[in-house]
Design a protein around this motif. Sequence first.
Motif, PDB file in Angstrom:
ATOM      1  N   GLY A 235      -9.311   5.498   9.406  1.00 34.01           N
ATOM      2  CA  GLY A 235     -10.433   5.755   8.511  1.00 34.01           C
ATOM      3  C   GLY A 235     -11.160   7.070   8.724  1.00 34.01           C
ATOM      4  N   TYR A 236     -10.617   7.943   9.561  1.00 35.28           N
ATOM      5  CA  TYR A 236     -11.256   9.234   9.803  1.00 35.28           C
ATOM      6  C   TYR A 236     -10.829  10.244   8.741  1.00 35.28           C
ATOM      7  CZ  TYR A 236     -12.742   7.498  14.358  1.00 35.28           C
ATOM      8  OH  TYR A 236     -13.342   6.760  15.359  1.00 35.28           O
ATOM      9  N   ASP A 237     -11.813  10.981   8.225  1.00 39.76           N
ATOM     10  CA  ASP A 237     -11.535  11.991   7.205  1.00 39.76           C
ATOM     11  C   ASP A 237     -11.234  13.358   7.804  1.00 39.76           C
ATOM     12  OD1 ASP A 237     -12.018  10.751   4.466  1.00 39.76           O
ATOM     13  OD2 ASP A 237     -13.829  10.143   5.527  1.00 39.76           O
ATOM     14  N   VAL A 238     -11.762  13.608   8.984  1.00 39.64           N
ATOM     15  CA  VAL A 238     -11.531  14.877   9.672  1.00 39.64           C
ATOM     16  C   VAL A 238     -11.114  14.585  11.107  1.00 39.64           C
ATOM     17  CG1 VAL A 238     -12.513  17.096  10.379  1.00 39.64           C
ATOM     18  CG2 VAL A 238     -13.315  15.999   8.269  1.00 39.64           C
ATOM     19  N   VAL A 239      -9.987  15.157  11.504  1.00 39.33           N
ATOM     20  CA  VAL A 239      -9.508  15.002  12.878  1.00 39.33           C
ATOM     21  C   VAL A 239      -9.317  16.398  13.465  1.00 39.33           C
ATOM     22  CG1 VAL A 239      -7.786  14.005  14.419  1.00 39.33           C
ATOM     23  CG2 VAL A 239      -8.312  12.871  12.235  1.00 39.33           C
ATOM     24  N   TYR A 240     -10.064  16.704  14.513  1.00 41.51           N
ATOM     25  CA  TYR A 240      -9.983  18.012  15.151  1.00 41.51           C
ATOM     26  C   TYR A 240      -8.991  17.992  16.310  1.00 41.51           C
ATOM     27  CZ  TYR A 240     -14.505  18.805  12.836  1.00 41.51           C
ATOM     28  OH  TYR A 240     -15.516  18.935  11.912  1.00 41.51           O
TER      29      TYR A 240
ATOM     30  N   ILE B  71       0.093  15.721  15.997  1.00 40.26           N
ATOM     31  CA  ILE B  71       0.043  15.338  14.580  1.00 40.26           C
ATOM     32  C   ILE B  71       0.225  13.829  14.421  1.00 40.26           C
ATOM     33  CG2 ILE B  71       1.180  15.592  12.329  1.00 40.26           C
ATOM     34  CD1 ILE B  71       1.859  18.459  13.105  1.00 40.26           C
ATOM     35  N   ILE B  72       1.040  13.236  15.268  1.00 37.10           N
ATOM     36  CA  ILE B  72       1.257  11.781  15.207  1.00 37.10           C
ATOM     37  C   ILE B  72      -0.067  11.051  15.437  1.00 37.10           C
ATOM     38  CG2 ILE B  72       2.399   9.826  16.337  1.00 37.10           C
ATOM     39  CD1 ILE B  72       4.763  11.709  16.910  1.00 37.10           C
ATOM     40  N   GLU B  73      -0.843  11.540  16.421  1.00 37.32           N
ATOM     41  CA  GLU B  73      -2.137  10.922  16.694  1.00 37.32           C
ATOM     42  C   GLU B  73      -3.135  11.235  15.580  1.00 37.32           C
ATOM     43  OE1 GLU B  73      -5.221  10.390  20.464  1.00 37.32           O
ATOM     44  OE2 GLU B  73      -3.368  11.545  20.708  1.00 37.32           O
ATOM     45  N   PHE B  74      -3.008  12.436  14.973  1.00 37.03           N
ATOM     46  CA  PHE B  74      -3.853  12.760  13.812  1.00 37.03           C
ATOM     47  C   PHE B  74      -3.691  11.698  12.734  1.00 37.03           C
ATOM     48  CE2 PHE B  74      -4.146  17.723  14.114  1.00 37.03           C
ATOM     49  CZ  PHE B  74      -4.741  17.598  15.356  1.00 37.03           C
ATOM     50  N   ILE B  75      -2.443  11.369  12.432  1.00 40.85           N
ATOM     51  CA  ILE B  75      -2.158  10.399  11.361  1.00 40.85           C
ATOM     52  C   ILE B  75      -2.657   9.011  11.736  1.00 40.85           C
ATOM     53  CG2 ILE B  75      -0.321   9.287  10.034  1.00 40.85           C
ATOM     54  CD1 ILE B  75      -0.900  12.173   9.223  1.00 40.85           C
ATOM     55  N   GLU B  76      -2.564   8.664  13.018  1.00 39.00           N
ATOM     56  CA  GLU B  76      -3.089   7.371  13.464  1.00 39.00           C
ATOM     57  C   GLU B  76      -4.593   7.296  13.214  1.00 39.00           C
ATOM     58  OE1 GLU B  76      -2.013   7.069  17.552  1.00 39.00           O
ATOM     59  OE2 GLU B  76       0.114   6.661  17.154  1.00 39.00           O
ATOM     60  N   LYS B  77      -5.278   8.401  13.530  1.00 41.75           N
ATOM     61  CA  LYS B  77      -6.730   8.443  13.309  1.00 41.75           C
ATOM     62  C   LYS B  77      -7.051   8.401  11.813  1.00 41.75           C
ATOM     63  CE  LYS B  77      -7.874   8.804  17.645  1.00 41.75           C
ATOM     64  NZ  LYS B  77      -8.558   7.665  18.342  1.00 41.75           N
ATOM     65  N   TYR B  78      -6.211   9.035  11.007  1.00 42.36           N
ATOM     66  CA  TYR B  78      -6.397   9.010   9.547  1.00 42.36           C
ATOM     67  C   TYR B  78      -6.318   7.571   9.043  1.00 42.36           C
ATOM     68  CZ  TYR B  78      -5.110   9.406   4.609  1.00 42.36           C
ATOM     69  OH  TYR B  78      -5.037   9.237   3.239  1.00 42.36           O
ATOM     70  N   HIS B  79      -5.339   6.812   9.537  1.00 42.23           N
ATOM     71  CA  HIS B  79      -5.189   5.417   9.118  1.00 42.23           C
ATOM     72  C   HIS B  79      -6.335   4.541   9.628  1.00 42.23           C
ATOM     73  CE1 HIS B  79      -1.395   5.515   6.981  1.00 42.23           C
ATOM     74  NE2 HIS B  79      -0.853   6.255   7.937  1.00 42.23           N
TER      75      HIS B  79
ATOM     76  N   MET C  83       0.848  -1.202   0.000  1.00 44.11           N
ATOM     77  CA  MET C  83       0.000   0.000   0.000  1.00 44.11           C
ATOM     78  C   MET C  83       0.882   1.249   0.000  1.00 44.11           C
ATOM     79  SD  MET C  83      -2.916   1.080   2.783  1.00 44.11           S
ATOM     80  CE  MET C  83      -3.802   2.614   2.595  1.00 44.11           C
ATOM     81  N   GLU C  84       0.547   2.196  -0.878  1.00 46.24           N
ATOM     82  CA  GLU C  84       1.335   3.424  -0.964  1.00 46.24           C
ATOM     83  C   GLU C  84       1.131   4.287   0.267  1.00 46.24           C
ATOM     84  OE1 GLU C  84       2.004   7.171  -4.060  1.00 46.24           O
ATOM     85  OE2 GLU C  84       0.486   5.638  -4.444  1.00 46.24           O
ATOM     86  N   LYS C  85       2.238   4.790   0.802  1.00 46.66           N
ATOM     87  CA  LYS C  85       2.159   5.625   2.004  1.00 46.66           C
ATOM     88  C   LYS C  85       1.582   6.987   1.638  1.00 46.66           C
ATOM     89  CE  LYS C  85       6.280   3.387   3.908  1.00 46.66           C
ATOM     90  NZ  LYS C  85       6.621   2.674   2.664  1.00 46.66           N
ATOM     91  N   PRO C  86       0.713   7.561   2.494  1.00 43.61           N
ATOM     92  CA  PRO C  86       0.067   8.837   2.166  1.00 43.61           C
ATOM     93  C   PRO C  86       1.050  10.004   2.164  1.00 43.61           C
ATOM     94  CG  PRO C  86      -0.458   8.180   4.403  1.00 43.61           C
ATOM     95  CD  PRO C  86       0.245   7.014   3.782  1.00 43.61           C
TER      96      PRO C  86
END
Length: 327
Positions: free
Chosen positions: A123-128, A113-121, A1-4
């Motif tokens: 499946g979250y589209d928006v992380v506040y 930001i590290i936790e933002f990326i974890e949430k992105y992986h 899988m390609e890294k974002p």
Amino acid sequence: MEKPFLTVVVPCYNEEEVLSESVAQLTNIIQKLVMSESISNKSQIMFVDDGSKDKTWELIQQYSESNEHVSGLKLSRNYGHQGALLAGLTEAHAYSDCVVSIDADLQDDVNAIIEFIEKYHEGYDVVYGVRDKRDTDTYFKRNSALAFYRIMSKLGVNMVPNHADYRLLSKRALTEFLRYKEENMFIRGIVPLLGFKSTKVFYNRNERFAGESKYPLKKMVLFAVDGITSFSVAPIRLLLVIGSVIFMIGVVMGIYAIAQKIIGAVVPGWTSLIVSLWLIGGIQLIGIGVLGEYIGKIFKQVKERPRFTIEENVFEMKCKENKINER
């Protein structure tokens, strides 16, 4: 899988005092995420120079040459924080899989930001990014901010309390966000309208690393007015209610005056007249001002002028050099 491919958008206005530390801390976060294989090693930190009058842009250029993760965007003049943020998000859209926005003053904890990326992986589209507490704020700023959120909530605006502009947007969330073409872009109110899967990451806010706040009282008030008038017609409806109440009072006072005239109990006086004139005149001026605020927004919107102008784009140049395909 390609890294974002991640782009961190950082609006800057006269930030030469804090820029070196911002570059160091954000680069450290990018490197940690690259090492953990959470993002692409080509990911960028885009500093958006919002018409700075100091050496901010010169420093951005220097860091972009010496740091593979740093790039920049120079606006032709000062467009304000929201304008600079919008410019950065717009330019980041073509190349990025996800975008994080953060201010340059380092008050927002970059480690989130590290936790933002974890949430992105996940499946979250928006992380506040949400402040856990407001201990670093003055009493006035803390309570005025809470009052603003309450007012917006009463007006039916879905906002995230204690959240500023520290957030992550996925590619599809950013695509949808950029469909909103308001001249007066109130980003904090628009993002919750997107409706994608979202979550919150809580963090403690730090003291400003250096320099002065770019949001004095005057700008905070104007920002609040923009937010209210961009999302609600309640102020105009309030004027209608006030006008109706005053009209009814006027009818009652008219009947009373006629009755007093008939029974011959009229006593000449100027106090009630002056008070009435000042009251009605003040309300009329307030009404004209509120209507003018809305008409002014319509005036700006219908002209369809560009919301920002880019003078130099180091970000795009770096993406092309790194052979990052538009997505």
